[in-house]
Structures are given as structure tokens and as C-alpha cells.
Design a protein around this motif. Structure first.
Motif, PDB file in Angstrom:
ATOM      1  N   GLY A 149      -5.333   6.220   4.595  1.00 56.49           N
ATOM      2  CA  GLY A 149      -4.856   6.041   5.952  1.00 56.49           C
ATOM      3  C   GLY A 149      -4.908   7.309   6.760  1.00 56.49           C
ATOM      4  N   LEU A 150      -4.380   7.199   7.962  1.00 57.55           N
ATOM      5  CA  LEU A 150      -4.391   8.308   8.898  1.00 57.55           C
ATOM      6  C   LEU A 150      -3.107   8.285   9.705  1.00 57.55           C
ATOM      7  CD1 LEU A 150      -6.142  10.597  10.215  1.00 57.55           C
ATOM      8  CD2 LEU A 150      -6.839   8.879  11.888  1.00 57.55           C
ATOM      9  N   ASP A 151      -2.430   9.440   9.755  1.00 54.36           N
ATOM     10  CA  ASP A 151      -1.271   9.613  10.623  1.00 54.36           C
ATOM     11  C   ASP A 151      -1.681  10.441  11.836  1.00 54.36           C
ATOM     12  OD1 ASP A 151       0.475   8.200   9.053  1.00 54.36           O
ATOM     13  OD2 ASP A 151       1.324   9.956   8.062  1.00 54.36           O
ATOM     14  N   TYR A 152      -1.242  10.016  13.020  1.00 60.29           N
ATOM     15  CA  TYR A 152      -1.471  10.784  14.244  1.00 60.29           C
ATOM     16  C   TYR A 152      -0.109  11.147  14.831  1.00 60.29           C
ATOM     17  CZ  TYR A 152      -2.987  12.157  18.884  1.00 60.29           C
ATOM     18  OH  TYR A 152      -3.200  12.863  20.033  1.00 60.29           O
ATOM     19  N   PHE A 153       0.179  12.451  14.891  1.00 61.05           N
ATOM     20  CA  PHE A 153       1.489  12.943  15.322  1.00 61.05           C
ATOM     21  C   PHE A 153       1.546  13.024  16.844  1.00 61.05           C
ATOM     22  CE2 PHE A 153       1.421  13.984  10.930  1.00 61.05           C
ATOM     23  CZ  PHE A 153       2.746  14.057  10.513  1.00 61.05           C
ATOM     24  N   LEU A 154       2.250  12.068  17.474  1.00 61.86           N
ATOM     25  CA  LEU A 154       2.496  12.142  18.907  1.00 61.86           C
ATOM     26  C   LEU A 154       3.443  13.291  19.202  1.00 61.86           C
ATOM     27  CD1 LEU A 154       2.942   8.352  19.725  1.00 61.86           C
ATOM     28  CD2 LEU A 154       0.946   9.788  20.238  1.00 61.86           C
ATOM     29  N   THR A 155       4.486  13.414  18.372  1.00 59.75           N
ATOM     30  CA  THR A 155       5.408  14.548  18.388  1.00 59.75           C
ATOM     31  C   THR A 155       5.695  14.896  16.931  1.00 59.75           C
ATOM     32  OG1 THR A 155       7.469  13.271  18.290  1.00 59.75           O
ATOM     33  CG2 THR A 155       6.491  13.591  20.465  1.00 59.75           C
ATOM     34  N   LYS A 156       6.542  15.880  16.711  1.00 59.73           N
ATOM     35  CA  LYS A 156       6.898  16.241  15.336  1.00 59.73           C
ATOM     36  C   LYS A 156       7.581  15.082  14.622  1.00 59.73           C
ATOM     37  CE  LYS A 156       9.564  19.558  12.619  1.00 59.73           C
ATOM     38  NZ  LYS A 156      10.450  20.738  12.638  1.00 59.73           N
ATOM     39  N   HIS A 157       8.275  14.234  15.380  1.00 61.09           N
ATOM     40  CA  HIS A 157       9.072  13.163  14.775  1.00 61.09           C
ATOM     41  C   HIS A 157       8.448  11.772  14.904  1.00 61.09           C
ATOM     42  CE1 HIS A 157      12.397  15.943  14.107  1.00 61.09           C
ATOM     43  NE2 HIS A 157      12.218  16.363  15.350  1.00 61.09           N
ATOM     44  N   LEU A 158       7.560  11.572  15.860  1.00 62.95           N
ATOM     45  CA  LEU A 158       6.999  10.244  16.112  1.00 62.95           C
ATOM     46  C   LEU A 158       5.506  10.233  15.765  1.00 62.95           C
ATOM     47  CD1 LEU A 158       7.577   7.396  17.218  1.00 62.95           C
ATOM     48  CD2 LEU A 158       6.931   8.255  19.482  1.00 62.95           C
ATOM     49  N   VAL A 159       5.123   9.307  14.875  1.00 64.14           N
ATOM     50  CA  VAL A 159       3.766   9.301  14.314  1.00 64.14           C
ATOM     51  C   VAL A 159       3.200   7.891  14.364  1.00 64.14           C
ATOM     52  CG1 VAL A 159       2.393   9.831  12.259  1.00 64.14           C
ATOM     53  CG2 VAL A 159       4.481  11.136  12.731  1.00 64.14           C
ATOM     54  N   LEU A 160       1.936   7.772  14.797  1.00 66.60           N
ATOM     55  CA  LEU A 160       1.207   6.517  14.704  1.00 66.60           C
ATOM     56  C   LEU A 160       0.457   6.486  13.382  1.00 66.60           C
ATOM     57  CD1 LEU A 160      -0.316   6.201  18.288  1.00 66.60           C
ATOM     58  CD2 LEU A 160       1.823   5.233  17.418  1.00 66.60           C
ATOM     59  N   ASN A 161       0.379   5.308  12.762  1.00 72.05           N
ATOM     60  CA  ASN A 161      -0.229   5.187  11.434  1.00 72.05           C
ATOM     61  C   ASN A 161      -1.206   4.022  11.379  1.00 72.05           C
ATOM     62  OD1 ASN A 161       0.303   3.502   8.581  1.00 72.05           O
ATOM     63  ND2 ASN A 161      -0.185   5.657   8.305  1.00 72.05           N
ATOM     64  N   ALA A 162      -2.311   4.239  10.668  1.00 67.21           N
ATOM     65  CA  ALA A 162      -3.262   3.163  10.355  1.00 67.21           C
ATOM     66  C   ALA A 162      -3.614   3.292   8.877  1.00 67.21           C
ATOM     67  CB  ALA A 162      -4.515   3.269  11.214  1.00 67.21           C
ATOM     68  N   GLU A 163      -3.682   2.158   8.166  1.00 63.11           N
ATOM     69  CA  GLU A 163      -3.893   2.217   6.717  1.00 63.11           C
ATOM     70  C   GLU A 163      -4.650   1.000   6.210  1.00 63.11           C
ATOM     71  OE1 GLU A 163      -0.719   3.579   3.763  1.00 63.11           O
ATOM     72  OE2 GLU A 163      -0.830   1.431   3.318  1.00 63.11           O
ATOM     73  N   VAL A 164      -5.489   1.235   5.210  1.00 65.43           N
ATOM     74  CA  VAL A 164      -6.122   0.156   4.450  1.00 65.43           C
ATOM     75  C   VAL A 164      -5.608   0.260   3.019  1.00 65.43           C
ATOM     76  CG1 VAL A 164      -8.283  -0.806   3.588  1.00 65.43           C
ATOM     77  CG2 VAL A 164      -8.180   0.153   5.900  1.00 65.43           C
ATOM     78  N   ARG A 165      -5.169  -0.864   2.467  1.00 72.77           N
ATOM     79  CA  ARG A 165      -4.588  -0.861   1.113  1.00 72.77           C
ATOM     80  C   ARG A 165      -5.150  -2.020   0.304  1.00 72.77           C
ATOM     81  NH1 ARG A 165       1.723  -0.022  -0.314  1.00 72.77           N
ATOM     82  NH2 ARG A 165       1.247   1.709   1.088  1.00 72.77           N
ATOM     83  N   GLY A 166      -5.612  -1.730  -0.896  1.00 71.27           N
ATOM     84  CA  GLY A 166      -6.068  -2.756  -1.818  1.00 71.27           C
ATOM     85  C   GLY A 166      -5.089  -2.915  -2.960  1.00 71.27           C
TER      86      GLY A 166
END
Length: 200
Positions: A149-166
Motif C-alpha cells: 500500500g501507500l500512505d500519503y501524509f496530508l499532515t503529520k496526523h492525517l494520512v490518506l491510504n490505499a492498499e491491495v491485500r491478498g
């Protein structure tokens, strides 16, 4: 599904070879995650008929804790529900799976401080149910998962996440009132999007 998992592993291997040590650090930080997405389940069988399963929605959340600069521990719970039908198209009810997953992530260093790609794996406790006319029960089981996956830090505390899981797990018995009537495959691939909130 094996091809999807192999592709996931290849993508993570390429990602692991890139980057320098500038990505956002979560060492010693605790966060919560909420996510939604879709789930592609394996096929099952009932009364000697193959059941084709539909893609289903998945949602859930959990906790993440940064153990070291690159290692994080994660616990989450997700729920998915999807329909099943015969090859002829006749509806055969709905399966549902509650997945209690415990795992670790390796978070790769990148030159972009807001981006933090990761790869991980762990153990899954899968509690399944089958809602169909006449009733049926599905045994719980234990499986394993691989994720990227990938985390994108909007701020130090708020993060957007996208993930693929099998998720890979053994087939389990489907028990109808007359006894064992089929096999349920809880394995599948999930793609989710979500938000993480770190407290410290």
C-alpha cells in the motif's frame, strides 16, 4: 488469484529497491485506520454444484503502531458480504466474512516526505457465514495475508491510504441441516481506500 498475488509481490519488490531515508516517520506513534473498498472472493461449491461469487464491498478499521523507523504493527477488522450463484445464474444466497487480521508492515524510505509505500503480511482469523434458503453454517478458519500500500501524509496526523491485500486460507466445510453440503473458499483479494489518524 495466484496471478494477482504474484503481481502484488513483483510490485512490492520493485518498490523496495527505490528511495532514500526521507519519508514520514511513524516510530512510536499510534494511529487508527478506517477503510472501504471492494473484495474479489474465490469460488465455492454446494451440493456438488460450483458457486460463482460476485465482487463485494468491504469495510472496517483498526490500529497501527510504529515499532521502528521502518517497521509497524497493525491489527484490523474488516467485514465483507457477497452474493453467490450457480453457473446458470440462479441465486444461491450470500456469503459474509469477518476478518480479524494481525500483521506487520515494512515501510520503505522514499525521497518524498509525504509518501510512504509499504509491504506487509500476517495472520487472519476468518469467521464466515452463509445466508441461504434452508440455512447453512460455515466453519471458521485461519489464513495468511500479503499486502502492499501507500500512505500519503496530508499532515503529520492525517494520512490518506490505499492498499491491495491478498488473503489465502484453506477451504472450510459448509454444513446444511442434513450435514456437510459443500466447501467455502474464504481466499480473495481486496482493494481499499481509507484514512489514518495518528494521535501523537
Amino acid at each position: 488469484m495466484k496471478r494477482l498475488i504474484a503481481l502484488l509481490c513483483l510490485t512490492l519488490t520493485v518498490a523496495a529497491g527505490n528511495g532514500t531515508a526521507l519519508a514520514e516517520n511513524i516510530k512510536g506513534r499510534l494511529g487508527i485506520t478506517g477503510k472501504i473498498g471492494f473484495y474479489l472472493p474465490g469460488d465455492s461449491d454446494f451440493d456438488n454444484y460450483k458457486l460463482e461469487t460476485d465482487a463485494g464491498f468491504i469495510g472496517g478499521g483498526g490500529l497501527i503502531y510504529g515499532v521502528t523507523d521502518n517497521l509497524a504493527a497493525e491489527v484490523d477488522v474488516t467485514y465483507t458480504k457477497f452474493g453467490a450463484e450457480l453457473v446458470s445464474g440462479l441465486d444461491q444466497g450470500d456469503f459474509s466474512v469477518t476478518n480479524i487480521a494481525m500483521g506487520v508492515q515494512y515501510r520503505f524510505d522514499t525521497p518524498q516526505p509525504k509518501l510512504s509505500p509499504y509491504a506487509g503480511g500476517g495472520i487472519d482469523i476468518l469467521i464466515s457465514d452463509y445466508d441461504r434458503p434452508g440455512g447453512a453454517d460455515v466453519d471458521p478458519t485461519v489464513g495468511v495475508h500479503l499486502c502492499g500500500g501507500l500512505d500519503y501524509f496530508l499532515t503529520k496526523h492525517l494520512v490518506l491510504n490505499a492498499e491491495v491485500r491478498g488473503v489465502v486460507a484453506p477451504e472450510v466445510d459448509i454444513d446444511a441441516p442434513g450435514g456437510k453440503s459443500g466447501n467455502f473458499d474464504p481466499s480473495g483479494v481486496a482493494a481499499t481506500f481509507g484514512v489514518r489518524l495518528f494521535f501523537n
